[in-house]
Design a protein around this motif. Sequence first.
Motif, mmCIF file in Angstrom:
data_model
loop_
_atom_site.group_PDB
_atom_site.id
_atom_site.type_symbol
_atom_site.label_atom_id
_atom_site.label_comp_id
_atom_site.label_asym_id
_atom_site.label_seq_id
_atom_site.Cartn_x
_atom_site.Cartn_y
_atom_site.Cartn_z
ATOM 1 N N GLY A 104 13.595 6.023 -12.498
ATOM 2 C CA GLY A 104 12.149 5.862 -12.576
ATOM 3 C C GLY A 104 11.742 4.404 -12.451
ATOM 4 N N PHE A 105 10.628 4.162 -11.788
ATOM 5 C CA PHE A 105 10.103 2.799 -11.685
ATOM 6 C C PHE A 105 8.587 2.856 -11.549
ATOM 7 N N GLN A 106 7.970 1.692 -11.742
ATOM 8 C CA GLN A 106 6.518 1.572 -11.727
ATOM 9 C C GLN A 106 6.107 0.733 -10.518
ATOM 10 N N LEU A 124 0.832 -1.207 0.000
ATOM 11 C CA LEU A 124 0.000 0.000 0.000
ATOM 12 C C LEU A 124 0.867 1.257 0.000
ATOM 13 N N ALA A 125 2.008 1.198 0.702
ATOM 14 C CA ALA A 125 2.921 2.347 0.701
ATOM 15 C C ALA A 125 3.485 2.594 -0.697
ATOM 16 N N LEU A 126 3.797 1.516 -1.419
ATOM 17 C CA LEU A 126 4.287 1.661 -2.788
ATOM 18 C C LEU A 126 3.240 2.289 -3.698
ATOM 19 N N LEU A 127 1.986 1.888 -3.521
ATOM 20 C CA LEU A 127 0.926 2.442 -4.361
ATOM 21 C C LEU A 127 0.597 3.887 -4.003
ATOM 22 N N LEU A 128 0.997 4.325 -2.827
ATOM 23 C CA LEU A 128 0.803 5.724 -2.451
ATOM 24 C C LEU A 128 1.822 6.647 -3.123
ATOM 25 N N LEU A 129 2.979 6.094 -3.484
ATOM 26 C CA LEU A 129 4.050 6.924 -4.042
ATOM 27 C C LEU A 129 3.629 7.704 -5.286
ATOM 28 N N PRO A 130 2.915 7.088 -6.241
ATOM 29 C CA PRO A 130 2.515 7.877 -7.424
ATOM 30 C C PRO A 130 1.630 9.065 -7.089
ATOM 31 N N PHE A 131 0.807 8.967 -6.041
ATOM 32 C CA PHE A 131 -0.027 10.099 -5.648
ATOM 33 C C PHE A 131 0.815 11.246 -5.107
ATOM 34 N N LEU A 132 1.952 10.884 -4.476
ATOM 35 C CA LEU A 132 2.793 11.902 -3.839
ATOM 36 C C LEU A 132 3.886 12.422 -4.773
ATOM 37 N N PHE A 133 4.529 11.501 -5.495
ATOM 38 C CA PHE A 133 5.693 11.888 -6.303
ATOM 39 C C PHE A 133 5.578 11.466 -7.757
ATOM 40 N N GLY A 134 4.418 10.971 -8.167
ATOM 41 C CA GLY A 134 4.294 10.399 -9.502
ATOM 42 C C GLY A 134 4.226 11.430 -10.605
ATOM 43 N N GLU A 135 4.498 10.953 -11.805
ATOM 44 C CA GLU A 135 4.375 11.776 -13.006
ATOM 45 C C GLU A 135 3.468 11.063 -13.990
ATOM 46 N N GLU A 136 2.687 11.837 -14.728
ATOM 47 C CA GLU A 136 1.727 11.269 -15.660
ATOM 48 C C GLU A 136 2.383 10.979 -16.995
ATOM 49 N N ILE A 137 2.281 9.721 -17.433
ATOM 50 C CA ILE A 137 2.832 9.296 -18.719
ATOM 51 C C ILE A 137 1.741 8.560 -19.476
ATOM 52 N N ARG A 138 1.425 9.062 -20.667
ATOM 53 C CA ARG A 138 0.381 8.475 -21.521
ATOM 54 C C ARG A 138 -0.937 8.349 -20.785
ATOM 55 N N GLY A 139 -1.268 9.358 -20.010
ATOM 56 C CA GLY A 139 -2.575 9.418 -19.364
ATOM 57 C C GLY A 139 -2.655 8.782 -17.995
ATOM 58 N N ALA A 140 -1.641 7.986 -17.585
ATOM 59 C CA ALA A 140 -1.678 7.307 -16.287
ATOM 60 C C ALA A 140 -0.599 7.874 -15.371
ATOM 61 N N ARG A 141 -0.987 8.103 -14.121
ATOM 62 C CA ARG A 141 -0.036 8.615 -13.127
ATOM 63 C C ARG A 141 0.491 7.431 -12.309
ATOM 64 N N ASN A 142 1.339 6.640 -12.928
ATOM 65 C CA ASN A 142 1.796 5.404 -12.289
ATOM 66 C C ASN A 142 3.310 5.257 -12.275
ATOM 67 N N TRP A 143 4.036 6.325 -12.583
ATOM 68 C CA TRP A 143 5.496 6.280 -12.584
ATOM 69 C C TRP A 143 6.037 7.182 -11.487
ATOM 70 N N VAL A 144 7.093 6.718 -10.837
ATOM 71 C CA VAL A 144 7.745 7.485 -9.775
ATOM 72 C C VAL A 144 9.229 7.597 -10.110
ATOM 73 N N GLY A 188 -9.058 -5.281 -2.938
ATOM 74 C CA GLY A 188 -9.966 -4.236 -3.408
ATOM 75 C C GLY A 188 -9.353 -2.851 -3.308
ATOM 76 N N LEU A 189 -8.628 -2.595 -2.210
ATOM 77 C CA LEU A 189 -7.990 -1.291 -2.035
ATOM 78 C C LEU A 189 -6.901 -1.072 -3.083
ATOM 79 N N CYS A 190 -6.152 -2.122 -3.389
ATOM 80 C CA CYS A 190 -5.118 -2.020 -4.434
ATOM 81 C C CYS A 190 -5.740 -1.670 -5.780
ATOM 82 N N VAL A 191 -6.857 -2.322 -6.106
ATOM 83 C CA VAL A 191 -7.538 -2.047 -7.377
ATOM 84 C C VAL A 191 -8.016 -0.602 -7.430
ATOM 85 N N VAL A 192 -8.626 -0.144 -6.349
ATOM 86 C CA VAL A 192 -9.143 1.225 -6.310
ATOM 87 C C VAL A 192 -8.007 2.241 -6.465
ATOM 88 N N MET A 193 -6.882 1.989 -5.813
ATOM 89 C CA MET A 193 -5.771 2.938 -5.862
ATOM 90 C C MET A 193 -5.203 3.066 -7.271
#
Length: 458
Positions: A188-190, A162-182, A224-229
């Motif tokens: 950089g990693f996903q 869950l901490a890893l999935l929080l990283l894109p919200f805090l430090f992520g960058e949007e690439i091709r419409g998705a904010r899933n890269w840090v 479920g929380l992982c999917v929502v995030m």
Amino acid sequence: MSRTQYEILALALRYWFLLLAAYICVRAVLSLKRPPSRWRQFKSMLLLVLFTGSAFALLGYRQGGAMDIEVMLTGAAAAAALMAQFLLVWMLFRHAELDLLIVSDALLVLGIVMLERLTPDMAMRQVQWLAGGSILLGAGIITGRYLRPKKIWIWLGMAASLALLLLPFLFGEEIRGARNWVTIAGAGFQPSEFVKVGLVLILAGFFSMSERFREYLPAVLFAGLCVVMVVFQKDLGAALIYFAIFLFMQYAATGDWIVSAGALGTAGAGAVAGYFLFDHVRARVLAWRNPFAIGVEYNSGYQIVQSLIAIASGGLFGSGLGMGSPAAVPAADTDFIFSAICEEMGILMGVIIMVLFAVLVAKGIKIARRAPDAFSSLICAGAAIALGIQGFIILGGVTKLIPLTGVTLPFVSYGGSSMLASFFLLGLIEGVSMRNHRVGMMEEDDEDLEDEEEEDAE
């Protein structure tokens, strides 16, 4: 070498590449019924190295004139890395499933060759990720063989995921419409790729230790929380992979169709809501229904149209390595690398890729069914499904079978996060296979001991 000479050579060698790939594919399919000898496995790896050398030698003359030394060095590095990986697994992990390794390496080679064709710098970096992936392969083998379910590491794994999935919200960058890269310190990693591995292990731990719904309810909530995030990161591909992993592992472990039906109903309602709430979801669906339509939002249909044109223009045997226009397809080095391969190596090579993924999943399920305990069986099956469903999602997307979602093709597409996670999942399957062999040997020893005791009693 003149351009005309290169064209003649490329057109001739396309049959050579198909022949080598077809042989490796056929050997992989036959291994499902009966494991081949070590010599046959070694021969398949030698042919894979020969495929790599041939392809890079051809690409070395693509610009005309003298051979490009940098291209040949990249090819030599790739071949050496493959052979070193194979020999190390052979020597260090005696009873590992080498057929699985050959299948994954065959997919890897096709990806590296196409990356060299498209972006040489990426090809060299992919070879470096291969070296890192080999280390993760070993770690996965050890984990699959020795890890046992304990509540302490399961809860810690949930917190870390869950901490890893929080990283894109805090430090992520949007690439091709998705904010899933840090990006941290220039690297950089996903995070979602590594959480995929954690999800398999955590779900396997919970389901193997629980018999009733309330006992594995935390696993349901975690998934479920992982999917929502990842949905809120607009990473629809990861959300679909997570859901598929959970659904398969939950039903395989419990057989509770009520929970499965509830999960499917919730996912269906969420998909419908997402269609009306998010523009990018609606654009993907519209592009899937008619990618040639004018005015599709964000011009989403352009990618699929170019993908279909590339696949069709290659025909059965391809236009020849270095002879097509794969760069015309957007994201040809990642999401659409399958289309680029089909254009220059043929639809038959595309079919071979699909068969190799099918063998990978079938082999993993076969090993899972023979596992001595529920935990080993679940992590093996979960790892196989994770690789297989990710392959299906992107292959289905680029061929317009299902709406397109941006995920990598395991072992084929460019990407360090995907490479490391895929090799660790492969290692889990290999580790369970080794555990199966060890338990089988112990059972045979016990049977021999019982026979000896019966003979002494007589």
